[in-house]
Design a protein around this motif. Structure first.
Motif, mmCIF file in Angstrom:
data_model
loop_
_atom_site.group_PDB
_atom_site.id
_atom_site.type_symbol
_atom_site.label_atom_id
_atom_site.label_comp_id
_atom_site.label_asym_id
_atom_site.label_seq_id
_atom_site.Cartn_x
_atom_site.Cartn_y
_atom_site.Cartn_z
ATOM 1 N N ASP A 32 -17.713 -3.104 0.115
ATOM 2 C CA ASP A 32 -16.882 -3.930 0.139
ATOM 3 C C ASP A 32 -16.754 -5.357 1.061
ATOM 4 O O ASP A 32 -16.853 -4.846 2.328
ATOM 5 C CB ASP A 32 -15.236 -3.946 -0.412
ATOM 6 N N VAL A 33 -17.720 -6.327 0.384
ATOM 7 C CA VAL A 33 -17.673 -7.023 1.232
ATOM 8 C C VAL A 33 -16.252 -8.185 1.812
ATOM 9 O O VAL A 33 -15.631 -8.659 2.682
ATOM 10 C CB VAL A 33 -18.212 -8.958 0.611
ATOM 11 N N MET A 34 -14.936 -7.486 0.785
ATOM 12 C CA MET A 34 -14.024 -7.748 1.317
ATOM 13 C C MET A 34 -13.177 -7.699 2.330
ATOM 14 O O MET A 34 -12.473 -8.124 2.857
ATOM 15 C CB MET A 34 -12.532 -8.082 0.318
ATOM 16 N N TYR A 35 -13.844 -5.598 3.148
ATOM 17 C CA TYR A 35 -13.314 -5.234 3.699
ATOM 18 C C TYR A 35 -13.608 -5.432 5.194
ATOM 19 O O TYR A 35 -12.992 -6.018 5.997
ATOM 20 C CB TYR A 35 -13.441 -4.181 3.883
ATOM 21 N N ASP A 36 -15.334 -6.475 4.890
ATOM 22 C CA ASP A 36 -15.923 -7.450 5.912
ATOM 23 C C ASP A 36 -14.611 -8.317 6.898
ATOM 24 O O ASP A 36 -14.583 -9.121 7.600
ATOM 25 C CB ASP A 36 -16.892 -7.999 5.482
ATOM 26 N N ALA A 37 -14.796 -9.456 5.305
ATOM 27 C CA ALA A 37 -13.387 -10.111 5.336
ATOM 28 C C ALA A 37 -12.111 -9.870 5.665
ATOM 29 O O ALA A 37 -11.435 -10.757 7.035
ATOM 30 C CB ALA A 37 -13.543 -10.962 4.249
ATOM 31 N N ILE A 38 -11.710 -8.758 5.696
ATOM 32 C CA ILE A 38 -10.457 -8.424 6.539
ATOM 33 C C ILE A 38 -10.042 -8.162 7.628
ATOM 34 O O ILE A 38 -9.540 -8.818 8.026
ATOM 35 C CB ILE A 38 -9.403 -7.686 4.822
ATOM 36 N N LEU A 39 -11.358 -7.661 8.806
ATOM 37 C CA LEU A 39 -11.389 -7.199 9.449
ATOM 38 C C LEU A 39 -12.239 -8.362 10.517
ATOM 39 O O LEU A 39 -11.317 -8.451 11.623
ATOM 40 C CB LEU A 39 -13.244 -6.375 9.335
ATOM 41 N N HIS A 40 -12.901 -9.308 9.799
ATOM 42 C CA HIS A 40 -13.029 -10.582 10.571
ATOM 43 C C HIS A 40 -11.606 -11.502 10.313
ATOM 44 O O HIS A 40 -11.623 -11.798 11.898
ATOM 45 C CB HIS A 40 -13.717 -11.604 10.015
ATOM 46 N N PHE A 41 -11.435 -11.914 10.102
ATOM 47 C CA PHE A 41 -10.405 -13.262 9.469
ATOM 48 C C PHE A 41 -9.294 -12.635 9.515
ATOM 49 O O PHE A 41 -7.776 -13.142 9.711
ATOM 50 C CB PHE A 41 -10.315 -13.417 7.821
ATOM 51 N N GLY A 42 -8.433 -11.133 9.712
ATOM 52 C CA GLY A 42 -7.569 -10.766 10.355
ATOM 53 C C GLY A 42 -7.358 -11.096 11.497
ATOM 54 O O GLY A 42 -6.205 -11.283 12.000
#
Length: 351
Positions: free
Chosen positions: A167-177
């Motif tokens: 899931d690309v949203m998992y990429d996003a949450i790891l980075h932007f978190g």
């Protein structure tokens, strides 16, 4: 290689933030923003916060019926695609923007890549379900977030071009978190303490457009007496006024927030109540119990794993979830390892 990426709604901005950075390192990318989400708080702030390149085209479609939105998108997207003559069209998720982009590509014989393919609620009354099914059936590359999505496609006879990339949203949450921790001061601005509030979001037409459903949700949240933070969607506010519904003082109403503030609210909540597909996943990624205000979910893994409770608009179930729901099992990994965008880039490159 030239890729045209089509986006138009908040969840797609988040996914594009993860994928476009990778794509633009290797290929030429042209972004079309349909303008499906047009409010500044719902759109522009996402581009600013997430560092997404400004779209080369903004179609400014705005709100309207499904036919109006999709029809106007078809006309305007086709004009841009003919002008740009891309090698591939990339679409995300299940919105009218997704379907319009996929149909334009299919009619012009341009390969379609669908990120977040294979999701099914098995409720064809949902416009999102219609959009995702139609998009999958004209796509050449289907990037699924889970094995369940792969099986859904197999059951519909789609096997070629299917890749489970996570899931690309998992990429996003790891980075932007991590960025949210540094840049967001939302907790101070709204004066709430970490882990002392429940975060709620309500926006889906299936809840807002039917008075009995929205009334049940409002009454349940009011009667819970829990401290609840609710970023209020413009559509929800409209129907609250129309139905003469009001929240009690235990509900802290705030304006819609950007992605970094939303991530901070999610990370520091005790649990989450939502009818959003994206927020359900983010709750899971961030180890937060989730109560889902829908009758079904595409993210069945979160329910099977005991971290997500489906309550629909049943007042008693909502109250039970808000007050008492706790996860029943250790959280499992269904959504990859945060490298989905890199996998997508590599597959497109090989193609």
């Amino acid at each position: 290689m030239k890729i045209v990426t089509i986006i138009g709604a908040r969840p797609q901005f988040i996914k594009a933030a993860a994928v476009s950075k990778k794509i633009r390192k290797k290929f030429e990318e042209i972004t079309i923003h349909t303008g499906q989400h047009y409010d500044k708080n719902m759109s522009d702030i996402f581009f600013e916060e997430l560092g997404i390149p400004k779209p080369e085209y903004n179609l400014n479609i705005g709100s309207g019926s499904h036919g109006y939105q999709t029809g106007n998108m078809l006309i305007k997207i086709e004009e841009v695609v003919i002008k740009e003559s891309p090698d591939m069209i990339l679409v995300y998720g299940d919105t009218n923007s997704t379907l319009a982009g996929a149909l334009v590509a299919s009619k012009l014989l341009i390969p379609v890549a669908h990120i977040e393919a294979g999701l099914r609620s098995f409720n064809k009354n949902m416009p999102e379900e219609q959009n995702r099914i139609l998009t999958d059936h004209v796509s050449k590359l289907l990037f699924t977030p889970t094995e369940t999505a792969v099986k859904n496609l197999e059951n519909e006879g789609i096997r070629d071009g299917v890749y489970n990339v996570g899931d690309v949203m998992y990429d996003a949450i790891l980075h932007f978190g991590k960025i949210a921790e540094e840049k967001s001061d939302i907790l101070n601005r709204i004066d709430v303490d970490k882990n002392k509030y429940i975060l709620a979001t309500i926006h889906r037409a299936e809840n807002t457009n039917y008075e009995y459903r929205l009334r049940n949700i409002v009454e349940a949240l009011n009667e819970s007496k829990e401290q609840i933070v609710l970023p209020l969607h413009p559509r929800t506010q409209k129907y609250l006024n129309e139905y003469n519904l009001k929240f009690n003082d235990n509900i802290k109403i705030i304006e819609p927030v950007g992605y970094l503030d939303m991530v901070m609210l999610e990370k520091n909540s005790s649990k989450i109540v939502t009818d959003s597909g994206g927020v359900q996943k983010e709750a899971f990624f961030l180890n937060k119990p989730c109560i889902t205000l829908r009758d079904e979910t595409e993210w069945v893994e979160t329910v099977e794993n005991g971290w997500n409770m489906i309550v629909g608009a049943d007042k008693d179930k909502i109250l039970e979830g808000v007050c008492n729901f706790k996860p029943t099992a250790e959280k499992l990994n269904y959504f990859g390892y945060g490298n989905s965008a890199e996998k997508i880039l590599n597959i497109i490159d090989k193609m």
